[in-house]
Design an enzyme around this catalytic site. Sequence first.
Site, PDB file in Angstrom:
ATOM      1  N   ASP A  24      -3.345  14.559  10.356  1.00 58.69           N
ATOM      2  CA  ASP A  24      -3.265  15.622  11.376  1.00 58.69           C
ATOM      3  C   ASP A  24      -3.805  15.110  12.715  1.00 58.69           C
ATOM      4  O   ASP A  24      -3.247  15.395  13.780  1.00 58.69           O
ATOM      5  CB  ASP A  24      -4.035  16.861  10.903  1.00 58.69           C
ATOM      6  CG  ASP A  24      -3.450  17.425   9.614  1.00 58.69           C
ATOM      7  OD1 ASP A  24      -2.234  17.269   9.408  1.00 58.69           O
ATOM      8  OD2 ASP A  24      -4.212  17.993   8.804  1.00 58.69           O
TER       9      ASP A  24
ATOM     10  N   ARG B 183      -1.248  12.792  14.314  1.00 57.04           N
ATOM     11  CA  ARG B 183      -0.150  13.544  14.957  1.00 57.04           C
ATOM     12  C   ARG B 183      -0.614  14.112  16.301  1.00 57.04           C
ATOM     13  O   ARG B 183       0.108  14.041  17.302  1.00 57.04           O
ATOM     14  CB  ARG B 183       0.299  14.679  14.037  1.00 57.04           C
ATOM     15  CG  ARG B 183       1.101  14.149  12.866  1.00 57.04           C
ATOM     16  CD  ARG B 183       1.619  15.255  11.969  1.00 57.04           C
ATOM     17  NE  ARG B 183       2.519  14.684  10.974  1.00 57.04           N
ATOM     18  CZ  ARG B 183       2.709  15.181   9.761  1.00 57.04           C
ATOM     19  NH1 ARG B 183       2.057  16.266   9.377  1.00 57.04           N
ATOM     20  NH2 ARG B 183       3.549  14.605   8.923  1.00 57.04           N
TER      21      ARG B 183
ATOM     22  N   HIS C  94      -5.407  21.465   5.276  1.00 54.21           N
ATOM     23  CA  HIS C  94      -4.183  20.754   5.654  1.00 54.21           C
ATOM     24  C   HIS C  94      -3.034  21.763   5.653  1.00 54.21           C
ATOM     25  O   HIS C  94      -2.143  21.729   4.826  1.00 54.21           O
ATOM     26  CB  HIS C  94      -3.932  19.643   4.632  1.00 54.21           C
ATOM     27  CG  HIS C  94      -2.827  18.718   5.018  1.00 54.21           C
ATOM     28  ND1 HIS C  94      -2.696  18.170   6.256  1.00 54.21           N
ATOM     29  CD2 HIS C  94      -1.791  18.229   4.287  1.00 54.21           C
ATOM     30  CE1 HIS C  94      -1.631  17.381   6.278  1.00 54.21           C
ATOM     31  NE2 HIS C  94      -1.062  17.414   5.096  1.00 54.21           N
TER      32      HIS C  94
ATOM     33  N   GLY D 102       2.723   7.541  -8.039  1.00 53.80           N
ATOM     34  CA  GLY D 102       3.858   8.131  -7.336  1.00 53.80           C
ATOM     35  C   GLY D 102       4.495   7.030  -6.512  1.00 53.80           C
ATOM     36  O   GLY D 102       3.930   6.603  -5.499  1.00 53.80           O
TER      37      GLY D 102
ATOM     38  N   ARG E 268       4.468  29.533  -2.960  1.00 66.73           N
ATOM     39  CA  ARG E 268       3.329  28.639  -2.771  1.00 66.73           C
ATOM     40  C   ARG E 268       2.486  28.569  -4.056  1.00 66.73           C
ATOM     41  O   ARG E 268       2.087  27.500  -4.502  1.00 66.73           O
ATOM     42  CB  ARG E 268       2.478  29.161  -1.610  1.00 66.73           C
ATOM     43  CG  ARG E 268       1.363  28.235  -1.202  1.00 66.73           C
ATOM     44  CD  ARG E 268       0.302  28.995  -0.443  1.00 66.73           C
ATOM     45  NE  ARG E 268      -0.255  30.048  -1.270  1.00 66.73           N
ATOM     46  CZ  ARG E 268      -1.034  31.029  -0.825  1.00 66.73           C
ATOM     47  NH1 ARG E 268      -1.309  31.106   0.437  1.00 66.73           N
ATOM     48  NH2 ARG E 268      -1.522  31.931  -1.662  1.00 66.73           N
TER      49      ARG E 268
HETATM   50  N1  APR Z   1       3.490  10.899 -13.063  1.00 69.63           N
HETATM   51  C1  APR Z   1       3.803   9.927 -12.195  1.00 69.63           C
HETATM   52  N2  APR Z   1       4.621  10.105 -11.152  1.00 69.63           N
HETATM   53  C2  APR Z   1       5.154  11.319 -10.986  1.00 69.63           C
HETATM   54  C3  APR Z   1       4.864  12.395 -11.848  1.00 69.63           C
HETATM   55  C4  APR Z   1       3.998  12.149 -12.929  1.00 69.63           C
HETATM   56  N3  APR Z   1       3.668  13.099 -13.794  1.00 69.63           N
HETATM   57  N4  APR Z   1       5.549  13.481 -11.405  1.00 69.63           N
HETATM   58  C5  APR Z   1       6.230  13.112 -10.324  1.00 69.63           C
HETATM   59  N5  APR Z   1       5.995  11.794 -10.059  1.00 69.63           N
HETATM   60  C6  APR Z   1       6.558  10.972  -8.994  1.00 69.63           C
HETATM   61  C7  APR Z   1       8.058  11.212  -8.789  1.00 69.63           C
HETATM   62  O1  APR Z   1       8.839  10.559  -9.786  1.00 69.63           O
HETATM   63  C8  APR Z   1       8.267  10.645  -7.399  1.00 69.63           C
HETATM   64  O2  APR Z   1       8.684   9.286  -7.424  1.00 69.63           O
HETATM   65  O3  APR Z   1       6.000  11.287  -7.744  1.00 69.63           O
HETATM   66  C9  APR Z   1       6.877  10.748  -6.758  1.00 69.63           C
HETATM   67  C10 APR Z   1       6.864  11.677  -5.570  1.00 69.63           C
HETATM   68  O4  APR Z   1       7.651  11.101  -4.588  1.00 69.63           O
HETATM   69  P1  APR Z   1       8.566  11.938  -3.567  1.00 69.63           P
HETATM   70  O5  APR Z   1       9.276  13.021  -4.295  1.00 69.63           O
HETATM   71  O6  APR Z   1       9.314  10.956  -2.748  1.00 69.63           O
HETATM   72  O7  APR Z   1       7.466  12.691  -2.672  1.00 69.63           O
HETATM   73  P2  APR Z   1       6.667  12.073  -1.416  1.00 69.63           P
HETATM   74  O8  APR Z   1       7.450  12.313  -0.186  1.00 69.63           O
HETATM   75  O9  APR Z   1       6.225  10.687  -1.723  1.00 69.63           O
HETATM   76  O10 APR Z   1       5.417  13.053  -1.361  1.00 69.63           O
HETATM   77  C11 APR Z   1       4.439  12.997  -2.377  1.00 69.63           C
HETATM   78  O11 APR Z   1       2.700  13.631  -0.883  1.00 69.63           O
HETATM   79  O12 APR Z   1       2.651  14.281   1.325  1.00 69.63           O
HETATM   80  C12 APR Z   1       2.649  14.726   0.005  1.00 69.63           C
HETATM   81  O13 APR Z   1       3.742  16.880   0.100  1.00 69.63           O
HETATM   82  C13 APR Z   1       3.870  15.564  -0.328  1.00 69.63           C
HETATM   83  O14 APR Z   1       3.008  16.360  -2.412  1.00 69.63           O
HETATM   84  C14 APR Z   1       3.895  15.445  -1.825  1.00 69.63           C
HETATM   85  C15 APR Z   1       3.371  14.024  -2.064  1.00 69.63           C
END
Ligand code: APR
Length: 315
Positions: free
Chosen positions: A154, A157, A181, A9, A94
Amino acid sequence: MRKKVTVVGAGAVGSAAAHWIVSKELADVVLVDVVQGLPQGIALDLAQSGPVEGFDLKIVGANSYEETANSDVILITAGVPRRKDPTTGKFPSRDELVKINQDVVGPITAELAKYSPNSIMIVVTNPLDAMCHVVKEVSGFPRDRVIGQAGALDTARYKTFIAMELGVSVEDVHGIVLGGHGDEMVPLPRHTSVAGIPIRELMPEDKLQAIIERTRKGGGELVGLMGRSAYYAPASASVSMIEAILKDKKRVIASAVYLQGEYGYHDLFIGVPCVLGAKGLERVIIMDLNDEEKAMLEVSAKAVRAVVDVLGYKK
Ligand code: APR
């Protein structure tokens, strides 16, 4: 041997985590994302800050998992955030979000486990406690190598709000937040101090309760301000866990781990004080909770169980 961390990600949390990892010179980093070009671009951008910041690490981006082979630690941040469906204008429920992210995190975990069978996986994707179950189920890893990042954030924060209220350094605030969480997390004022001075000697009860409430809603407050979920503190909390593991620090950090009888819970990921070191989860510390604290933990555990049940795994 240099250490290797994979971050899955390359969104807000993943890229901020990669930034902290390299700026602390903890390990080489592989960033993986499903979006073409994104992880490669962020990796290159970060690498180009090396000559300025003075770190010397290998940072690569990828859209598949070969590059991740033999990672020491893996941080899973990939997922779909809770946002409005542009066609229906509705938020997913959810339970729908659990299923959506189960379908993201499950296949990713299978790939990661194949290429790095000895890694330690740290889960960040929400709903956190449920996603930990997905990673453990799909990877087949023992419980010491699947750890959820929740309490680190947590607790951070909670400490921040206390330091802000009292006008003291965050370095001198000590405390811990247990439980799932979510809004039912369990901050523990009885175990909170400033340089060893019990918090209740420093702050009236109404102020303390307001801080506890603000901590519980800490994620929501940031979504309200930014229109999206937080990333700097979630990333730095995750990196504190990675650092504890890579440096075998034996740090005591509240983390979501698979309980097997501790605190009276079985087969459930929930946030408890953990010793984190080279083996991942090295020990769960059992605190002597009073009846009120146990009751709060029970409310939190019930909320976690309700989400975990949506996954449909056999008990
Ligand atoms: N394989 C790889 N990457 C993926 C996939 C996948 N199958 N599906 C989604 N992604 C990537 C997206 O392309 C995106 O770049 O995951 C990334 C998620 O990034 P954001 O949308 O910016 O989310 P972010 O704020 O980083 O949060 C990620 O962490 O804190 C938790 O609740 C939050 O579940 C969320 C996670």
